[in-house]
Scaffold this motif. Structure first.
Motif, short mmCIF file in Angstrom:
data_model
loop_
_atom_site.label_atom_id
_atom_site.label_comp_id
_atom_site.label_asym_id
_atom_site.label_seq_id
_atom_site.Cartn_x
_atom_site.Cartn_y
_atom_site.Cartn_z
N VAL A 110 48.89 48.49 38.66
CA VAL A 110 48.01 48.51 37.63
C VAL A 110 48.01 49.43 36.72
N ARG A 111 48.46 50.69 36.97
CA ARG A 111 48.59 51.86 36.35
C ARG A 111 49.81 51.29 35.18
N GLY A 112 50.73 50.75 35.73
CA GLY A 112 51.84 50.27 34.78
C GLY A 112 51.23 49.40 33.48
N LYS A 113 50.39 48.59 33.62
CA LYS A 113 49.97 47.67 33.00
C LYS A 113 49.07 48.47 31.85
N ARG A 114 48.35 49.27 32.33
CA ARG A 114 47.54 50.16 31.47
C ARG A 114 48.43 51.01 30.63
N LEU A 115 49.48 51.36 30.99
CA LEU A 115 50.47 52.21 30.11
C LEU A 115 50.96 51.39 29.15
N LEU A 116 51.51 50.02 29.56
CA LEU A 116 51.89 49.20 28.36
C LEU A 116 50.79 48.90 27.34
N THR A 172 37.43 37.70 46.50
CA THR A 172 37.54 39.14 46.55
C THR A 172 37.51 39.70 45.11
N VAL A 173 36.86 40.78 45.19
CA VAL A 173 36.91 41.60 43.96
C VAL A 173 37.65 43.21 43.96
N PHE A 174 38.40 43.16 43.13
CA PHE A 174 39.28 44.49 43.17
C PHE A 174 38.70 45.39 42.03
N GLU A 175 38.41 46.72 42.23
CA GLU A 175 38.04 47.63 41.40
C GLU A 175 38.97 48.90 41.22
N PHE A 176 39.30 49.29 40.12
CA PHE A 176 40.39 50.38 40.15
C PHE A 176 40.09 51.55 39.76
N GLY A 209 39.31 52.41 32.50
CA GLY A 209 40.04 51.32 31.49
C GLY A 209 40.41 50.08 32.11
N ASP A 210 40.77 50.13 33.45
CA ASP A 210 41.27 48.98 34.23
C ASP A 210 40.06 48.22 34.59
N SER A 211 39.89 46.89 34.04
CA SER A 211 38.61 46.30 34.21
C SER A 211 38.68 45.72 35.81
N PRO A 212 37.60 45.20 36.61
CA PRO A 212 37.83 44.61 37.79
C PRO A 212 38.39 43.34 37.57
N VAL A 213 38.90 42.70 39.04
CA VAL A 213 39.68 41.51 39.03
C VAL A 213 38.91 40.79 40.05
N ALA A 214 38.31 39.47 39.86
CA ALA A 214 37.90 38.72 40.98
C ALA A 214 39.03 37.56 41.47
N TYR A 215 39.16 37.51 42.57
CA TYR A 215 40.33 36.63 43.18
C TYR A 215 39.55 35.47 44.24
N GLN A 216 39.96 34.39 43.87
CA GLN A 216 39.65 33.04 44.75
C GLN A 216 40.82 32.36 45.17
N GLU A 217 41.08 32.36 46.30
CA GLU A 217 42.18 31.31 46.98
C GLU A 217 41.60 30.17 47.31
N PHE A 244 44.48 24.40 46.45
CA PHE A 244 45.34 24.05 45.04
C PHE A 244 45.90 25.12 44.40
N GLY A 245 45.78 26.40 44.94
CA GLY A 245 46.38 27.38 44.10
C GLY A 245 45.20 28.75 44.13
N ASP A 246 45.85 29.98 43.65
CA ASP A 246 44.82 31.02 43.61
C ASP A 246 44.43 31.13 42.11
N VAL A 247 43.16 31.86 41.86
CA VAL A 247 42.42 32.16 40.55
C VAL A 247 42.13 33.49 40.46
N TYR A 248 42.66 33.94 39.35
CA TYR A 248 42.27 35.53 39.02
C TYR A 248 41.38 35.40 37.96
N VAL A 249 40.22 36.16 37.94
CA VAL A 249 38.91 36.14 36.77
C VAL A 249 39.14 37.57 36.40
N GLU A 250 39.09 37.62 35.02
CA GLU A 250 39.00 39.00 34.55
C GLU A 250 37.94 39.01 33.39
N ASP A 251 37.60 37.70 32.76
CA ASP A 251 36.67 37.70 31.81
C ASP A 251 35.12 38.25 32.11
#
Length: 283
Positions: free
Chosen positions: A9-15, A221-225, A229-237, A240-247
């Motif tokens: 996550v820190r790497g993504k912020r750097l980029l 699941t909700v991940f907070e960092f 500057g790193d927005s939370p991400v919600a995850y649903q499994e 038929f696959g995984d969904v990541y929500v950042e909006d």
């Protein structure tokens, strides 16, 4: 085979910061490559996280962009933490991607909302084995054991020196539904009671008496960092696959469901009392 690296996550912020610095200076990736003597596609690959950014290259970029301390030191710190050889690479053939493991590893706070299944991070080895066999009946024994090993490996995040704060809201039905083994169920309840004693783990149970509640609509699941500057991400499994929500609008709905679920749940002391009662019922 070349070992793959996982962008943290820190790497993504750097980029993101490097792209912002370049854009603010009105430079294209080709402009940067030309001035630094790089191949014209090198910066494209770096900014997309497709190539590792070594510290010498980071130094050149920051010099070109005119970045001075303390911002320079802050970005160098991110650069040192950007790429990781995650334990999960040994299990990459079992999963669709690494995003979940990277986020779980980097999160400062993890919120589980479990109306149907006990979160893997809280499962005992024996309970996990039974759940995996049930949920994936076509798995052969070797694959089941590797999935169990990966799940146990994940749990190391709870006992490290700087563990994330974990909030787990679990429906009473999850605890009462048998895994198929009374011994396994009892061991799992004892484990949850043990985990509930840790200061960084907030375990709550939503009792049947609360009736229907918003979080019952689905497991997530909700991940907070650590960095704002790193927005939370919600995850649903799902099946038929995984969904990541950042909006932000969609995240607001998950946040509301989290709040409503906590409102329907027992407090930590009441939860411990319920776990103790369930253990007595399983004697």
């Amino acid at each position: 085979m070349r070992t793959r690296l996982s962008l943290s996550v820190r790497g993504k912020r750097l980029l993101r910061e490097l792209k912002r610095l370049r854009t603010e200076r009105g430079m294209s990736p080709e402009d940067v490559a030309g001035q630094l003597g790089w191949h014209r596609t090198k910066l494209y690959r770096i900014e997309r996280g497709q190539s590792r950014l070594i510290l010498d290259d980071l130094d050149e970029l920051l010099e070109l962009y005119g970045v001075r301390s303390p911002e320079r030191e802050s970005l160098f710190k991110l650069g040192k933490e950007a790429w990781k050889r995650g334990w999960w690479l040994a299990y990459r053939d079992l999963y669709q991607g690494e995003s979940f493991f990277v986020m779980e590893n980097d999160a400062a706070r993890i919120s589980f909302h479990a109306p149907t299944l006990l979160p893997g991070l809280l499962q005992t080895e024996h309970y996990a084995r039974r759940i995996i066999r049930t949920m994936d009946p076509i798995c052969d024994d070797d694959e089941v054991e590797r999935q169990v090993s990966a799940r146990v490996e994940r749990q190391g995040v709870l006992s490290r020196a700087d563990p994330p704060i974990v909030t787990a809201v679990i429906d009473e039905g999850v605890l009462r539904r048998s895994s198929g083994s009374r011994v396994t169920d009892r061991e799992q309840l004892q484990h949850l009671l043990h985990l509930s004693q840790f200061p960084h783990i907030d375990l709550r149970v939503v009792p049947f008496s609360s009736g229907v509640y918003m979080g019952q609509a689905g497991q997530f699941t909700v991940f907070e960092f650590p960095d704002d500057g790193d927005s939370p991400v919600a995850y649903q499994e799902g099946l038929f696959g995984d969904v990541y929500v950042e909006d932000s609008d969609d995240l607001a709905r998950y946040t509301l469901a989290r709040t409503e679920s906590l409102g329907a749940a027992l407090n930590p002391q009441e939860t411990q009392a319920l776990l103790s009662d369930l253990l007595k019922e399983n004697e």
